[in-house]
Design an enzyme around this catalytic site. Sequence first.
Site, mmCIF file in Angstrom:
data_model
loop_
_atom_site.group_PDB
_atom_site.id
_atom_site.type_symbol
_atom_site.label_atom_id
_atom_site.label_comp_id
_atom_site.label_asym_id
_atom_site.label_seq_id
_atom_site.Cartn_x
_atom_site.Cartn_y
_atom_site.Cartn_z
ATOM 1 N N GLU A 130 4.480 10.419 -34.284
ATOM 2 C CA GLU A 130 4.723 11.253 -35.470
ATOM 3 C C GLU A 130 3.464 12.057 -35.718
ATOM 4 O O GLU A 130 2.380 11.477 -35.875
ATOM 5 C CB GLU A 130 5.043 10.404 -36.714
ATOM 6 C CG GLU A 130 6.432 9.805 -36.677
ATOM 7 C CD GLU A 130 6.810 9.076 -37.968
ATOM 8 O OE1 GLU A 130 6.364 9.503 -39.048
ATOM 9 O OE2 GLU A 130 7.546 8.073 -37.863
ATOM 10 N N GLU B 227 5.650 1.960 -38.190
ATOM 11 C CA GLU B 227 4.716 1.857 -39.323
ATOM 12 C C GLU B 227 4.799 0.469 -39.954
ATOM 13 O O GLU B 227 5.074 0.316 -41.154
ATOM 14 C CB GLU B 227 4.956 2.976 -40.352
ATOM 15 C CG GLU B 227 4.639 4.346 -39.771
ATOM 16 C CD GLU B 227 4.484 5.471 -40.789
ATOM 17 O OE1 GLU B 227 4.768 5.278 -41.989
ATOM 18 O OE2 GLU B 227 4.049 6.571 -40.368
#
Length: 499
Positions: A301, A178
Site C-alpha cells: 500500500e 496491518e
Amino acid sequence: MLCLAGFTQSFAQISVSITIGDASGIRISKHIYGHFAEHLGRCIYDGFYRNGKIRMDVVAALKKIKVPVLRWPGGCFADQYHWTDGIGPKDKRPSRVNTNWGMVVEDNSFGTDEFLQLCQLIGCSPYMAANLGSGTPEEMQHWLEYLNYKGSTTLTGQRAANGHANPYNISFWAVGNESWGCGGNMTPEFYTGQYKRYASFCVDFPGSKLKKIASGGYGDQYNWTETIMKNIPLDQLWGISVHYYVFPGGWEHKGSATTFNEAAYFTSLKKALYLGEILDRHSAVMDKYDAAGKVALVIDEWGIWTDVEPGSDPDFLYQQNSLRDALIAASSLNIFNNHAGRVKMANLAQTVNVLQALILTKGDKMLLTPTYHVFDMFKVHQDAKLVPLKIETSYFKNGTDSLPALNASASEDSGGVMHISLVNLDPGKAITVRLKDIMNKYKTVSGEILTSANFTDVNSFENPGQVVPVTFMGVRKVVGECAVVLPPRSVVVLELKQQ
Ligand code: AHR
C-alpha cells in the site's frame, strides 16, 4: 546519433548530468507496477463492478498499462472478510455490514470467483489477503483448497459448480493486513506467533507454490521487519509487507487534493522522497538475516492520501488526482526501481475511485488520472534489467529547507532498448540534464513527457485531457552527448535504441 528536434523554452535553467552504468544483474520485477482493490467506497462496486458486471472499460484501461498484479479484498476489509460469504448463487450470499468503511451493507455479489475473473480479463496475477484478524487457520486452509486443489473434494466441487473446474493456482498470499492496527492491534511478537500458526496450514498443493507475505510495519516501524526476520523461518516467508502513505498535512488535516500552495507541494514531495530512506533501512534490517536477498520487501500500500472531494462520503476516500500526484507516483516508481534488488512488489492504493486512483468513474463514464499516465509511461521498466545511474542533481528550496529536484531510474529490456525515466520536481525551473557517455552505444532517442501549467492541474470529466503525455521534443545533440531539457514539474521517459 539521431536526436529529436530542438526544444525552445523560456524557463530559468539549471544544468546537471547523469552518468549511465552498464545493465546490472538485477531485474526490476514487473510486480513493482502492481495495484490494490479493496471493498471500500466505490472501488469495487461502481469502479470495477457495476450493475452486476465487470466494467470492461476499466479492464481495457488496465490491460493497456500492463497491470501485473492486483491485491484484494483489502486492506482493513481483509481481516473482516469471510470468503465463503462471496461464493455461489448471488441471491444466496449473505449481506454483512462493512464496519471498516462507512458501515455500508456489503452484499457479497463480488467475491472470489468474480475477482479471479477480473484478474483473468486484465491478464494479471491475483494477490489475495487472507483473514488473520477475525478468521481461523481452518478458514484460510479451506480457501486455499477451494482455490488451488486439483482433486475432488466438497470444496473443489463447489468451485466447479461456481464455474471453475480447474484450480486457480494462485500464488501471492498475504497472511493478514496491518496487524499492528485494523488487522488486530497486535505486537510484532504476537503477530509472528500467529503467522507461524496460520502459515502452517497454508499448504502448497501440487502445481501451486505459495508466496506467503507477512504483514509488517507502517513506514519507519523497522522493529516489525526485525521481529519478522528474527522469528519466522525464512523458508516460510516469501516477503514482508510495509505500507507507506503521503499525508500532505498529517493524518488529522491531510489537505485538499486540488487546492494547495507551493509549501504544501514541497511538504508532500518531501514525504514522498522519504520512501527512499524507508526502503534503505528496511533492507538493511533484512540484509542482517538474509544476506542473499531471498525475502522480498513488498510495499503493498502506497500513495498520497488527501482529504476527500468536497461533498463525497468521508468514509469512501474518493479524492481527485493532480499533476503533483503524478510526480509523486513517478518519483516513487524511480525509488522502487532503484531498490529492485530487495523490493519485488508494490501496490498503489487504490486502483479506482479510492485514494491515489488510476481511474475515476461517474456512472458509465470513466476518467484516466495523471497517475494512470505515469504507469503507462513507466511500464517499459517491467521485468527489464536495472541500469545504475550516477545522478548529479540540483536542489529547490522552501524557506530554509531544500529537496533534490531531479530523480531518475533506467533499465535495459530484453531487446537491448534502454529506458530512462526522469522527474523534475522543481516547480519553477527547467533542468538541462547531460546524459554522459551514451554516444557509442545508442543511435536514436525518443520520448514522452507529462506536465501541465500548474502542479494543481487535474483531469476532470469536463476536461479529461488537461494532463496527458505528449511526444517529448526536449532532446538536443551536444558534442559527444545528449542534453535533455526537463521543464519544471515534469515526468519524461526516454527510449534509447541501438539501431
Ligand atoms: O487503503 C486504505 C486503508 O489504508 C487500508 O484498508 C488499510 O490497510 C490502510 O490503513
